[in-house]
Design a protein around this motif. Structure first.
Motif, mmCIF file in Angstrom:
data_model
loop_
_atom_site.group_PDB
_atom_site.id
_atom_site.type_symbol
_atom_site.label_atom_id
_atom_site.label_comp_id
_atom_site.label_asym_id
_atom_site.label_seq_id
_atom_site.Cartn_x
_atom_site.Cartn_y
_atom_site.Cartn_z
ATOM 1 N N ARG A 1 -9.565 -6.582 4.180
ATOM 2 C CA ARG A 1 -10.327 -6.873 2.924
ATOM 3 C C ARG A 1 -9.798 -6.723 1.741
ATOM 4 O O ARG A 1 -10.207 -7.498 0.843
ATOM 5 C CB ARG A 1 -11.628 -5.982 3.019
ATOM 6 C CG ARG A 1 -12.553 -6.235 4.327
ATOM 7 C CD ARG A 1 -13.896 -5.650 4.498
ATOM 8 N NE ARG A 1 -13.833 -4.301 4.402
ATOM 9 C CZ ARG A 1 -13.649 -3.291 5.300
ATOM 10 N NH1 ARG A 1 -13.974 -3.995 6.509
ATOM 11 N NH2 ARG A 1 -14.010 -2.268 5.435
ATOM 12 N N SER A 2 -8.983 -5.614 1.464
ATOM 13 C CA SER A 2 -8.427 -5.523 -0.116
ATOM 14 C C SER A 2 -7.598 -6.776 -0.172
ATOM 15 O O SER A 2 -7.487 -7.204 -1.418
ATOM 16 C CB SER A 2 -7.782 -4.086 -0.116
ATOM 17 O OG SER A 2 -8.316 -3.133 0.260
ATOM 18 N N PHE B 1 0.741 -0.948 -0.224
ATOM 19 C CA PHE B 1 0.008 -0.026 -0.211
ATOM 20 C C PHE B 1 0.781 1.130 -0.109
ATOM 21 O O PHE B 1 2.108 1.523 0.463
ATOM 22 C CB PHE B 1 -0.811 0.069 1.205
ATOM 23 C CG PHE B 1 -1.659 -1.197 1.490
ATOM 24 C CD1 PHE B 1 -2.832 -1.557 0.712
ATOM 25 C CD2 PHE B 1 -1.367 -2.031 2.616
ATOM 26 C CE1 PHE B 1 -3.633 -2.681 0.891
ATOM 27 C CE2 PHE B 1 -2.194 -3.311 2.744
ATOM 28 C CZ PHE B 1 -3.408 -3.516 2.010
ATOM 29 N N ARG C 1 -10.015 -2.329 6.263
ATOM 30 C CA ARG C 1 -9.976 -2.054 4.829
ATOM 31 C C ARG C 1 -8.773 -2.812 4.173
ATOM 32 O O ARG C 1 -8.894 -3.441 3.211
ATOM 33 C CB ARG C 1 -10.088 -0.716 4.737
ATOM 34 C CG ARG C 1 -11.614 -0.002 4.949
ATOM 35 C CD ARG C 1 -11.581 1.440 4.521
ATOM 36 N NE ARG C 1 -10.631 2.283 5.064
ATOM 37 C CZ ARG C 1 -9.543 2.950 4.542
ATOM 38 N NH1 ARG C 1 -9.549 2.926 3.396
ATOM 39 N NH2 ARG C 1 -8.982 3.854 5.322
ATOM 40 N N ARG C 2 -7.663 -2.938 4.767
ATOM 41 C CA ARG C 2 -6.361 -3.566 3.944
ATOM 42 C C ARG C 2 -6.759 -4.820 4.074
ATOM 43 O O ARG C 2 -6.448 -5.239 3.040
ATOM 44 C CB ARG C 2 -5.186 -2.799 4.691
ATOM 45 C CG ARG C 2 -4.986 -1.377 4.516
ATOM 46 C CD ARG C 2 -3.690 -1.069 5.278
ATOM 47 N NE ARG C 2 -3.154 0.237 4.588
ATOM 48 C CZ ARG C 2 -1.813 1.031 4.988
ATOM 49 N NH1 ARG C 2 -1.409 0.472 5.912
ATOM 50 N NH2 ARG C 2 -1.576 1.912 4.432
ATOM 51 N N ALA D 1 -5.696 1.761 1.241
ATOM 52 C CA ALA D 1 -6.141 0.663 1.252
ATOM 53 C C ALA D 1 -6.207 -0.117 -0.260
ATOM 54 O O ALA D 1 -6.642 -1.332 -0.257
ATOM 55 C CB ALA D 1 -7.485 0.449 1.972
ATOM 56 N N ALA D 2 -5.702 0.625 -1.053
ATOM 57 C CA ALA D 2 -5.717 0.095 -2.464
ATOM 58 C C ALA D 2 -4.303 -0.553 -2.739
ATOM 59 O O ALA D 2 -3.203 0.131 -2.607
ATOM 60 C CB ALA D 2 -5.703 1.320 -3.686
ATOM 61 N N GLN E 1 -0.186 -6.622 -5.792
ATOM 62 C CA GLN E 1 -1.326 -7.751 -6.441
ATOM 63 C C GLN E 1 -0.354 -8.837 -7.012
ATOM 64 O O GLN E 1 -1.136 -9.837 -7.171
ATOM 65 C CB GLN E 1 -1.951 -6.874 -7.293
ATOM 66 C CG GLN E 1 -2.596 -5.804 -6.793
ATOM 67 C CD GLN E 1 -3.547 -5.020 -8.052
ATOM 68 O OE1 GLN E 1 -4.002 -5.944 -9.197
ATOM 69 N NE2 GLN E 1 -3.839 -3.859 -7.923
#
Length: 221
Positions: free
Chosen positions: A171-172, A117, A168-169, A122-123, A129
């Motif tokens: 869940r991402s 991140f 949130r992190r 939280a993206a 990825q």
């Protein structure tokens, strides 16, 4: 009766230990690997269950020993699978910042904020990825496990903000594992905010260590 059962369990445990820790050529005991540790743990648990779940109470000692033997076999298999999965993950991931810790009964994949991140985001970034898709592929290769994704932050900011960010992190990260083919039913997420630091929040280096996501992999059989 309880004393006799305890002695039987102790004997079963000693038998498991002696079977799992052969001496070297000089007769000195060797350090146990995870499979051997799992066998011993399984022997103890299996022995206790064998003794306590006996219905007729007529042959409880043998039930304890049988339980220990079965538990040792199951525990040993589970430990061996964890060893294999840890080695496989280490070979597949090409990121020295990601740590894989074998805790004996489960694996922890520790991913620092810097691999996933941007600050306060939280993206998940492109490199993160890619790493998560590799982890997802590994999880699909070892389907008999449950996964818990746990987000952590440092202590900067309010407790409420840190809790929300950590959730949130998590869940991402879980979302990308699911996109990589991991069954959503295997995955649980949670956030711990700043409540479980692994280093001091008084230094920049310590805070960087605390900002992380942990993926816990626990075999189900």
């Amino acid at each position: 009766m309880k004393t006799r059962i305890s002695l039987l369990l102790a004997s079963a445990g000693a038998l498991a230990i002696s079977a799992c820790t052969p001496g070297d050529r000089y007769g000195q005991p060797q350090q146990m690997n995870r499979a051997q540790q799992g066998a011993i743990a399984g022997a103890v648990v299996g022995g206790v269950l064998g003794a306590t779940r006996d219905k007729d109470k007529n042959n409880q000692g043998m039930d304890a020993i049988k339980g220990a033997i079965v538990g040792a076999a199951v525990g040993g298999v589970g430990g061996a699978i964890l060893d294999q999965q840890q080695k496989s993950l280490q070979q597949q991931l090409n990121n020295p910042n990601i740590r894989i810790v074998n805790n004996g009964s489960y694996l922890t994949v520790v991913m620092p904020e810097s691999t996933l991140f941007a600050t306060d985001s939280a993206a998940v970034g492109a490199q993160g990825q890619n790493d998560l898709y590799i982890i997802a592929r590994n999880l699909n290769q070892y389907p008999n496990s449950r996964i818990q994704v746990v987000g952590h932050t440092d202590s900067t900011g309010s407790a409420a903000y840190n809790q929300d960010l950590s959730e949130r992190r998590a869940r991402s990260v879980a979302g990308i594992l699911t996109a990589g083919g991991v069954s959503q039913g295997r995955i649980a997420t949670s956030g711990r905010g700043a409540t479980q630091p692994v280093a001091s929040n008084d230094t920049a280096a310590g805070r960087a260590q605390n900002r992380r996501v942990e993926i816990l992999i626990t075999p189900t059989r």
